[in-house]
Write a protein that holds these residues in place. Structure first.
Motif, PDB file in Angstrom:
ATOM      1  N   LEU A  99      26.385  48.281 133.643  1.00 48.62           N
ATOM      2  CA  LEU A  99      27.250  49.460 133.606  1.00 48.62           C
ATOM      3  C   LEU A  99      27.223  50.207 134.946  1.00 48.62           C
ATOM      4  O   LEU A  99      28.257  50.710 135.411  1.00 48.62           O
ATOM      5  N   THR A 100      26.058  50.282 135.571  1.00 45.99           N
ATOM      6  CA  THR A 100      25.954  50.932 136.878  1.00 45.99           C
ATOM      7  C   THR A 100      26.729  50.142 137.926  1.00 45.99           C
ATOM      8  O   THR A 100      27.452  50.710 138.760  1.00 45.99           O
ATOM      9  N   GLN A 101      26.599  48.831 137.874  1.00 44.74           N
ATOM     10  CA  GLN A 101      27.300  47.978 138.829  1.00 44.74           C
ATOM     11  C   GLN A 101      28.810  48.116 138.676  1.00 44.74           C
ATOM     12  O   GLN A 101      29.549  48.164 139.672  1.00 44.74           O
ATOM     13  N   GLU A 102      29.287  48.222 137.421  1.00 47.43           N
ATOM     14  CA  GLU A 102      30.720  48.387 137.182  1.00 47.43           C
ATOM     15  C   GLU A 102      31.207  49.726 137.716  1.00 47.43           C
ATOM     16  O   GLU A 102      32.295  49.820 138.305  1.00 47.43           O
ATOM     17  N   ARG A 103      30.412  50.770 137.501  1.00 49.57           N
ATOM     18  CA  ARG A 103      30.806  52.096 137.984  1.00 49.57           C
ATOM     19  C   ARG A 103      30.904  52.108 139.513  1.00 49.57           C
ATOM     20  O   ARG A 103      31.876  52.624 140.084  1.00 49.57           O
ATOM     21  N   SER A 104      29.904  51.528 140.164  1.00 42.97           N
ATOM     22  CA  SER A 104      29.909  51.503 141.627  1.00 42.97           C
ATOM     23  C   SER A 104      31.047  50.655 142.175  1.00 42.97           C
ATOM     24  O   SER A 104      31.635  50.977 143.214  1.00 42.97           O
ATOM     25  N   LYS A 105      31.368  49.573 141.486  1.00 43.74           N
ATOM     26  CA  LYS A 105      32.478  48.723 141.946  1.00 43.74           C
ATOM     27  C   LYS A 105      33.806  49.465 141.843  1.00 43.74           C
ATOM     28  O   LYS A 105      34.639  49.413 142.756  1.00 43.74           O
ATOM     29  N   GLY A 106      34.005  50.155 140.724  1.00 44.25           N
ATOM     30  CA  GLY A 106      35.233  50.930 140.578  1.00 44.25           C
ATOM     31  C   GLY A 106      35.342  51.997 141.652  1.00 44.25           C
ATOM     32  O   GLY A 106      36.440  52.270 142.180  1.00 44.25           O
ATOM     33  N   PHE A 107      34.206  52.607 141.989  1.00 45.89           N
ATOM     34  CA  PHE A 107      34.168  53.651 143.009  1.00 45.89           C
ATOM     35  C   PHE A 107      34.499  53.070 144.386  1.00 45.89           C
ATOM     36  O   PHE A 107      35.366  53.581 145.100  1.00 45.89           O
ATOM     37  N   ALA A 108      33.809  51.971 144.736  1.00 45.07           N
ATOM     38  CA  ALA A 108      34.017  51.356 146.051  1.00 45.07           C
ATOM     39  C   ALA A 108      35.430  50.800 146.198  1.00 45.07           C
ATOM     40  O   ALA A 108      36.077  50.983 147.243  1.00 45.07           O
ATOM     41  N   ASP A 109      35.920  50.115 145.160  1.00 46.36           N
ATOM     42  CA  ASP A 109      37.265  49.532 145.218  1.00 46.36           C
ATOM     43  C   ASP A 109      38.320  50.605 145.447  1.00 46.36           C
ATOM     44  O   ASP A 109      39.262  50.428 146.239  1.00 46.36           O
ATOM     45  N   THR A 110      38.179  51.720 144.736  1.00 45.67           N
ATOM     46  CA  THR A 110      39.186  52.773 144.824  1.00 45.67           C
ATOM     47  C   THR A 110      39.093  53.529 146.135  1.00 45.67           C
ATOM     48  O   THR A 110      40.121  53.852 146.754  1.00 45.67           O
ATOM     49  N   LEU A 111      37.873  53.818 146.586  1.00 47.50           N
ATOM     50  CA  LEU A 111      37.742  54.445 147.901  1.00 47.50           C
ATOM     51  C   LEU A 111      38.378  53.566 148.973  1.00 47.50           C
ATOM     52  O   LEU A 111      39.081  54.053 149.872  1.00 47.50           O
ATOM     53  N   ASN A 112      38.143  52.261 148.876  1.00 48.68           N
ATOM     54  CA  ASN A 112      38.702  51.323 149.849  1.00 48.68           C
ATOM     55  C   ASN A 112      40.229  51.376 149.873  1.00 48.68           C
ATOM     56  O   ASN A 112      40.851  51.265 150.931  1.00 48.68           O
ATOM     57  N   SER A 113      40.826  51.583 148.695  1.00 52.83           N
ATOM     58  CA  SER A 113      42.296  51.656 148.631  1.00 52.83           C
ATOM     59  C   SER A 113      42.829  52.886 149.359  1.00 52.83           C
ATOM     60  O   SER A 113      43.998  52.922 149.756  1.00 52.83           O
ATOM     61  N   PHE A 114      41.973  53.890 149.546  1.00 51.58           N
ATOM     62  CA  PHE A 114      42.342  55.089 150.302  1.00 51.58           C
ATOM     63  C   PHE A 114      41.859  55.008 151.754  1.00 51.58           C
ATOM     64  O   PHE A 114      41.983  55.969 152.516  1.00 51.58           O
ATOM     65  N   GLY A 115      41.268  53.873 152.133  1.00 50.15           N
ATOM     66  CA  GLY A 115      40.738  53.726 153.478  1.00 50.15           C
ATOM     67  C   GLY A 115      39.415  54.428 153.675  1.00 50.15           C
ATOM     68  O   GLY A 115      39.047  54.774 154.801  1.00 50.15           O
ATOM     69  N   LEU A 116      38.650  54.631 152.585  1.00 51.49           N
ATOM     70  CA  LEU A 116      37.374  55.335 152.645  1.00 51.49           C
ATOM     71  C   LEU A 116      36.242  54.412 152.196  1.00 51.49           C
ATOM     72  O   LEU A 116      36.482  53.360 151.615  1.00 51.49           O
ATOM     73  N   LYS A 117      34.988  54.851 152.436  1.00 49.69           N
ATOM     74  CA  LYS A 117      33.842  54.065 151.998  1.00 49.69           C
ATOM     75  C   LYS A 117      32.634  54.977 151.797  1.00 49.69           C
ATOM     76  O   LYS A 117      32.611  56.123 152.259  1.00 49.69           O
ATOM     77  N   VAL A 118      31.612  54.445 151.112  1.00 49.22           N
ATOM     78  CA  VAL A 118      30.383  55.180 150.864  1.00 49.22           C
ATOM     79  C   VAL A 118      29.482  55.077 152.092  1.00 49.22           C
ATOM     80  O   VAL A 118      29.220  53.979 152.597  1.00 49.22           O
ATOM     81  N   ALA A 119      28.992  56.226 152.556  1.00 47.17           N
ATOM     82  CA  ALA A 119      28.126  56.244 153.739  1.00 47.17           C
ATOM     83  C   ALA A 119      26.667  55.973 153.375  1.00 47.17           C
ATOM     84  O   ALA A 119      25.935  55.355 154.157  1.00 47.17           O
ATOM     85  N   ASN A 120      26.236  56.436 152.192  1.00 48.88           N
ATOM     86  CA  ASN A 120      24.852  56.226 151.778  1.00 48.88           C
ATOM     87  C   ASN A 120      24.784  56.280 150.261  1.00 48.88           C
ATOM     88  O   ASN A 120      25.450  57.112 149.635  1.00 48.88           O
ATOM     89  N   ARG A 121      23.966  55.404 149.691  1.00 53.38           N
ATOM     90  CA  ARG A 121      23.890  55.251 148.240  1.00 53.38           C
ATOM     91  C   ARG A 121      22.418  55.200 147.842  1.00 53.38           C
ATOM     92  O   ARG A 121      21.673  54.353 148.316  1.00 53.38           O
ATOM     93  N   ARG A 122      21.986  56.102 146.931  1.00 53.83           N
ATOM     94  CA  ARG A 122      20.588  56.176 146.517  1.00 53.83           C
ATOM     95  C   ARG A 122      20.486  56.135 144.990  1.00 53.83           C
ATOM     96  O   ARG A 122      20.775  57.125 144.321  1.00 53.83           O
ATOM     97  N   PRO A 123      20.095  54.999 144.406  1.00 49.56           N
ATOM     98  CA  PRO A 123      20.006  54.875 142.945  1.00 49.56           C
ATOM     99  C   PRO A 123      18.953  55.801 142.342  1.00 49.56           C
ATOM    100  O   PRO A 123      17.903  56.045 142.946  1.00 49.56           O
ATOM    101  N   ALA A 124      19.234  56.305 141.156  1.00 52.18           N
ATOM    102  CA  ALA A 124      18.280  57.090 140.367  1.00 52.18           C
ATOM    103  C   ALA A 124      18.050  56.351 139.049  1.00 52.18           C
ATOM    104  O   ALA A 124      18.358  55.151 138.949  1.00 52.18           O
TER     105      ALA A 124
END
Length: 347
Positions: free
Chosen positions: A194-219
């Motif tokens: 479920l975490t992997q799916e959430r992060s993929k949806g986040f990364a895919d969509t940011l990429n569609s806007f030309g954006l990306k995650v600068a730093n990622r820290r799992p909890a």
């Protein structure tokens, strides 16, 4: 926006599957749908007491606000029906203990079983056993890999949570005129699908806007771990424009770290839709400006749909005469403007 998988399934918004709509939107399976039958459904005729249905229920121990709400919602929804008897069994500390408790439940021969498994893969065999015994299984949230192991699967849209969070962040950054934004992410337990799916949806969509995650820290879905992850993120990023924290419970710790580090130059989006998060969003006094839903109201819906399955009924809004095989709830975005509408669904 949802994942390709979600598009192939029947999608319902979390609010649309609330108790009131389910009660008013269901109809008998005993005849071809007619204008009269549609009228009955519209007036809530299917909410009238019918065939007695015994529903077996099991969910993990409430070590998290969302899990506690799952059990509370299921019990409350069952209590709303005079024709439903709910038999709960202890889930135990792990999948093996839950499996043993569920085997006892099968011997009691309930009409339907609603189950939030410790682990869908490990309890897949139980689903197959129950279905083979003629007991329909409503699999809640944590999917069984084998479709033969459940009659109905109802779950939130993890990929869609990432899509919703990224869309809100991208639109807000654009409105603020921020170029080359620094975006942080604090997911939950990284080993979980479920975490992997959430992060993929986040990364895919940011990429569609030309954006990306600068730093990622799992909890780890806890306040303490959220505080630790956020502290590390702030040390790694001297400046942040936006942050997505996957879980509102761990978000309590994230906000504590925000105050401790006095880092308030960014805005944050939460996840799941806790009551506390909604109240903070409505008050508009913290960096938390939105949260994307993964509502435990799905447990209420699961009980209502299990009742229909046990009574051999379907839903009037569908041409088909039976409850669907799979339902994925859309992830909705809660902001200051609409938080009041969602408070009743908060956990």
């Amino acid at each position: 926006m949802t994942s390709d998988l979600s598009r192939r399934r029947l999608l319902f918004g979390g609010a649309a599957l609330s108790a009131g709509v389910l009660l008013a939107g269901c109809t008998s399976n005993e005849q071809t749908p007619t204008a009269a039958q549609t009228k009955d459904a519209a007036t809530g005729a299917n909410s009238e007491p019918g065939k007695k249905v015994t529903i077996g229920f099991s969910a993990p121990a409430a070590d998290h606000g969302w899990i506690a709400a799952i059990t509370n919602n299921a019990k409350a929804q069952a209590g709303a029906y005079s024709d439903v008897e709910l038999k709960s069994v202890e889930a135990g500390a792990d999948a093996a203990a839950q499996r043993a408790a569920l085997s006892t439940l099968i011997s009691q021969k309930p009409d339907v079983i609603v189950l939030l498994p410790h682990d869908g893969k490990e309890l897949n065999a139980f689903g197959l056993e129950a279905m083979k015994a003629g007991i329909p299984v409503v699999n809640l949230d944590r999917a069984f890999p084998d479709a033969r192991a459940y009659r109905l699967q109802i779950k939130g849209d993890n990929y869609g949570m990432g899509v919703a969070a990224a869309t809100y962040i991208a639109e807000q950054l654009k409105a603020k005129g921020v170029s080359n934004p620094v975006i942080g992410e604090i997911p939950g337990i990284d080993s979980l699908e479920l975490t992997q799916e959430r992060s993929k949806g986040f990364a895919d969509t940011l990429n569609s806007f030309g954006l990306k995650v600068a730093n990622r820290r799992p909890a780890e879905f806890t306040a303490d771990s959220g505080q630790q992850a956020a502290t590390g993120l702030f040390q790694a990023l001297p400046k942040i424009d936006a942050l997505w924290n996957h879980d509102d419970d761990q978000g309590i710790g994230v906000l504590a770290a925000v105050n401790q580090a006095n880092r308030k130059e960014f805005f944050m989006v939460g996840g799941a839709g806790s009551k506390k998060a909604m109240e903070d969003i409505a008050a508009d006094k913290t960096v938390l400006k939105a949260t994307v839903t993964y509502s435990p109201s799905m447990a209420s819906s699961a009980i209502s749909l299990a009742r229909l399955i046990g009574q051999g009924k379907g839903m009037s809004d569908l041409v088909e005469l039976q409850v669907p095989k799979e339902i994925v709830l859309s992830s909705e975005t809660i902001t200051k403007e609409n938080a009041g509408n969602y408070l009743k669904l908060g956990f």
